[in-house]
Motif scaffolding. Structure first.
Motif, short mmCIF file in Angstrom:
data_model
loop_
_atom_site.label_atom_id
_atom_site.label_comp_id
_atom_site.label_asym_id
_atom_site.label_seq_id
_atom_site.Cartn_x
_atom_site.Cartn_y
_atom_site.Cartn_z
N TRP A 1 30.86 38.56 23.42
CA TRP A 1 29.64 39.31 23.09
C TRP A 1 28.44 38.88 23.63
N VAL A 2 27.27 39.47 23.87
CA VAL A 2 26.03 39.00 24.37
C VAL A 2 24.98 39.33 23.23
N ALA A 3 24.52 37.97 22.87
CA ALA A 3 23.52 38.12 21.64
C ALA A 3 22.13 37.79 22.34
N GLU A 4 21.09 38.69 21.89
CA GLU A 4 19.84 38.72 22.60
C GLU A 4 18.71 39.16 21.63
N SER A 5 17.57 38.54 21.76
CA SER A 5 16.25 38.96 21.08
C SER A 5 15.46 39.72 22.20
N GLU B 1 12.29 46.74 20.45
CA GLU B 1 12.81 45.65 20.80
C GLU B 1 13.24 44.98 19.77
N ILE B 2 14.74 44.65 19.48
CA ILE B 2 15.32 43.92 18.44
C ILE B 2 16.07 42.93 18.86
N ILE B 3 16.68 42.20 17.88
CA ILE B 3 17.92 41.22 17.84
C ILE B 3 19.08 42.04 18.06
N SER B 4 20.26 42.05 18.90
CA SER B 4 21.33 42.67 18.95
C SER B 4 22.38 41.92 19.16
N MET B 5 23.65 42.20 19.10
CA MET B 5 24.70 41.70 19.77
C MET B 5 25.66 42.89 20.45
N VAL B 6 25.79 42.87 21.68
CA VAL B 6 26.51 43.85 22.38
C VAL B 6 27.91 43.17 23.00
N SER C 1 17.38 28.58 18.35
CA SER C 1 17.52 28.40 16.99
C SER C 1 18.72 28.42 16.68
N MET C 2 19.81 29.27 17.36
CA MET C 2 21.30 29.53 17.31
C MET C 2 21.63 28.00 17.52
N TYR C 3 21.40 27.26 18.72
CA TYR C 3 21.78 25.77 18.97
C TYR C 3 21.59 24.96 17.92
N GLU D 1 27.20 32.99 12.17
CA GLU D 1 26.61 32.96 10.94
C GLU D 1 24.98 33.25 11.18
N PHE D 2 24.36 32.54 11.99
CA PHE D 2 22.88 32.79 12.37
C PHE D 2 22.72 34.02 13.04
N ALA D 3 23.32 34.35 14.08
CA ALA D 3 23.36 35.58 14.67
C ALA D 3 23.34 36.72 13.92
N ARG D 4 24.44 36.80 12.93
CA ARG D 4 24.34 37.85 12.08
C ARG D 4 23.18 38.06 10.95
N SER D 5 22.81 36.94 10.89
CA SER D 5 21.51 36.78 9.74
C SER D 5 20.35 37.49 10.47
N MET D 6 20.23 37.48 11.55
CA MET D 6 19.12 37.71 12.57
C MET D 6 19.09 39.28 13.06
N TYR D 7 20.46 39.58 12.98
CA TYR D 7 20.78 40.88 13.64
C TYR D 7 19.99 42.26 13.16
#
Length: 519
Positions: A260-264, A273-278, A428-430, A316-322
């Motif tokens: 997956w690619v996660a990005e803000s 423009e949102i935080i998403s995972m594709v 922040s994910m790091y 967990e962090f990525a899902r909390s920001m999705y």
């Protein structure tokens, strides 16, 4: 400076021309000498084409010429403000307060207004000028606004490029945002001129045949667009911050091995423009179809860093920001660390304040999202508008410039949650995944720009361990460039070990963007 009424900033678009040096008569006290109202380069369109092109190299205008320069502040009852102008070597401005035209129950505010009188000004443009040599503010909107002007005066700015030069510079800005070869050439020329960027053609193929098995959770993606709407924006962002990339994303693999690619900053179907995972295949497919000629580099984590990367915590962090919005709240504050050494000339804190004020008046909701909440955080206040923020800053004996330099905190919660730009989201994910241990709690990643991120010494430093498909050897790059016709240059890549309070007080002035150690 006071808010409202465009921060009571009188942006006088006074055309400024190059004047010859003073002669002996002037030095002896001769009257002010009249200078030509045009620069020599303003006459290029009137010359034969061949001659005009020969002179163009030394006289060409740039998008930077559109930025006004702060020259003076004039307060009521104070000394006249003086500056060099377009027609005369000496120009003066005097500010006088005027009585109220109507009482509190009448048509006026009861506070009166002001008149700015300009001496020996010609070939200039005035905003709302009511007389030949004056600018009138009919009424103050608030008492605090008037009090601020009494103490600090009105700010005066000049357009430094001459009359026609300013118009030509405006024309030069437009191609930066054009999704054409013309636009691409304009962006390349801007970056070469103002940042010293080189654009060397890559060997074919320009897109890598990626094996997803070689890509891992935490691997960093640096993107750069060089034409179109986002290409133009990224070009200006690069120039301001010193980054040689304009956007970032990060790779994540789930329990099934799906990449997956996660990005803000992902633009959804509504245009938000949102935080998403594709999924990678979808993200990569969009990149290949993107007509803005994107350039993408994959920066793999170093094996030692990957070994301590907590993939579960990252997910967990990525899902909390999705689904949360892009981090507009703190976007500009990752760039401004110092009182004066983060601004590419002629940009400075005076102009930043003026822009904030004007935009607050034109788009108050937008302004609140961009800076009001963040400035309230720095003061420990809530829901103050820009006027209230400046009043509170003055009350505490601080300058607005000092307020801008207060570091952002990663734990600040805004009205719509935590605010992360594209790079702050990744870092922040790091943090959540343990990359910055043992300095995790002492690093505020919302203070990092894209440049700060790729300079971190956390990436692969052995080219022989890079996948063969990334063309690192033929491109002679220390990372994998997976897309783009030009080699991506990331100066000082992978050179700085993380440390406490990193990037909280770093200058970034072009064209060298010199960074002291441990700033």
């Amino acid at each position: 400076m006071a808010p409202r009424r465009a921060m009571v900033v009188v942006v006088l678009l006074l055309a400024l021309v190059v004047l010859p040096p003073r002669g002996d008569a002037a030095a002896a006290g001769a009257p002010w000498r009249k200078a030509a109202p045009f620069r020599a380069r303003d006459l290029l369109p009137l010359l034969p084409r061949r001659l005009a092109w020969q002179l163009m190299g030394a006289t060409a205008h740039s998008a930077v010429d559109l930025l006004p320069s702060f020259v003076a502040a004039v307060a009521p009852g104070g000394a006249p403000a003086a500056w060099r102008g377009a027609c005369f070597e000496e120009n003066e401005a005097v500010l006088s307060l005027t009585p109220a035209r109507g009482g509190l129950n009448g048509t006026g505010s009861g506070l009166g207004g002001a008149v700015l009188r300009l001496k020996w000004i010609c070939w200039s443009y005035y905003m709302k000028a009511s007389e030949k040599h004056s600018f009138e503010i009919k009424t103050w909107e608030e008492a605090a606004e008037m009090e601020y002007v009494k103490q600090h005066g009105l700010a005066i700015f000049l357009m430094p490029s001459g009359m026609l030069g300013t118009l030509l510079s405006l024309v030069d800005v437009m191609p930066l945002f054009s999704n054409t070869v013309w636009g691409q050439n304009a962006n390349l020329a801007f970056l070469q001129k103002h940042m010293g960027t080189s654009f060397d053609k890559r060997s074919q193929p320009w897109s890598a045949n990626i094996r997803k098995e070689d890509v891992h959770s935490g691997d960093f993606l640096a993107l750069s667009k060089i034409r179109g709407r986002w290409g133009g924006f990224q070009t200006l962002e690069k120039w301001v911050t010193g980054a040689f990339a304009g956007h970032t994303a990060v790779c994540l693999k789930d329990g099934n091995g799906t990449l997956w690619v996660a990005e803000s900053g992902y633009e959804n179907k509504k245009g938000d423009e949102i935080i998403s995972m594709v999924p990678w295949d979808e993200w990569w497919g969009m990149a290949l179809k993107d007509d803005s000629n994107p350039h993408i580099a994959l920066l793999p984590l170093h094996p030692d860093v990957r070994a301590r990367f907590n993939e579960s915590a990252a997910w967990e962090f990525a899902r909390s920001m999705y689904g949360k919005p892009y981090g507009y709240h703190n976007m500009i504050f990752s760039w401004i660390d110092t009182m004066s050494d983060n601004y590419p000339p002629p940009l400075d804190a005076n102009l930043v304040m003026a822009i904030m004020s004007m935009w607050t008046r034109l788009q108050p909701l937008y302004a609140s999202n961009m800076w009001n909440e963040a400035l309230n955080k720095r003061l420990g206040t809530e829901k103050l508008d820009l006027h209230g923020i400046i009043t509170e800053t003055e009350r505490r004996g601080m300058s607005f410039n000092q307020l801008l330099t207060i570091p952002e905190r990663d734990d600040w919660e805004y009205s719509d949650g935590k605010s992360t730009t594209c790079v702050a989201f990744i870092l922040s994910m790091y943090k959540a995944a343990g990359v910055f241990a043992p300095s995790t709690e002492s690093i505020q990643v919302t203070e990092f720009t894209i440049r700060d991120a790729y300079m971190l010494k956390i990436f692969e430093d052995n080219q022989t361990r890079l996948p063969g498909w990334c063309n690192a050897a033929s491109d002679r790059l220390p990372f994998c460039q997976i897309l783009g016709e030009y080699k991506m240059d990331l100066p000082e890549y992978n050179t700085i070990e993380p440390y406490a309070n990193m990037n909280e007080n770093c200058p970034s002035s072009p064209p060298t963007y010199t960074r002291p150690s441990r700033c």
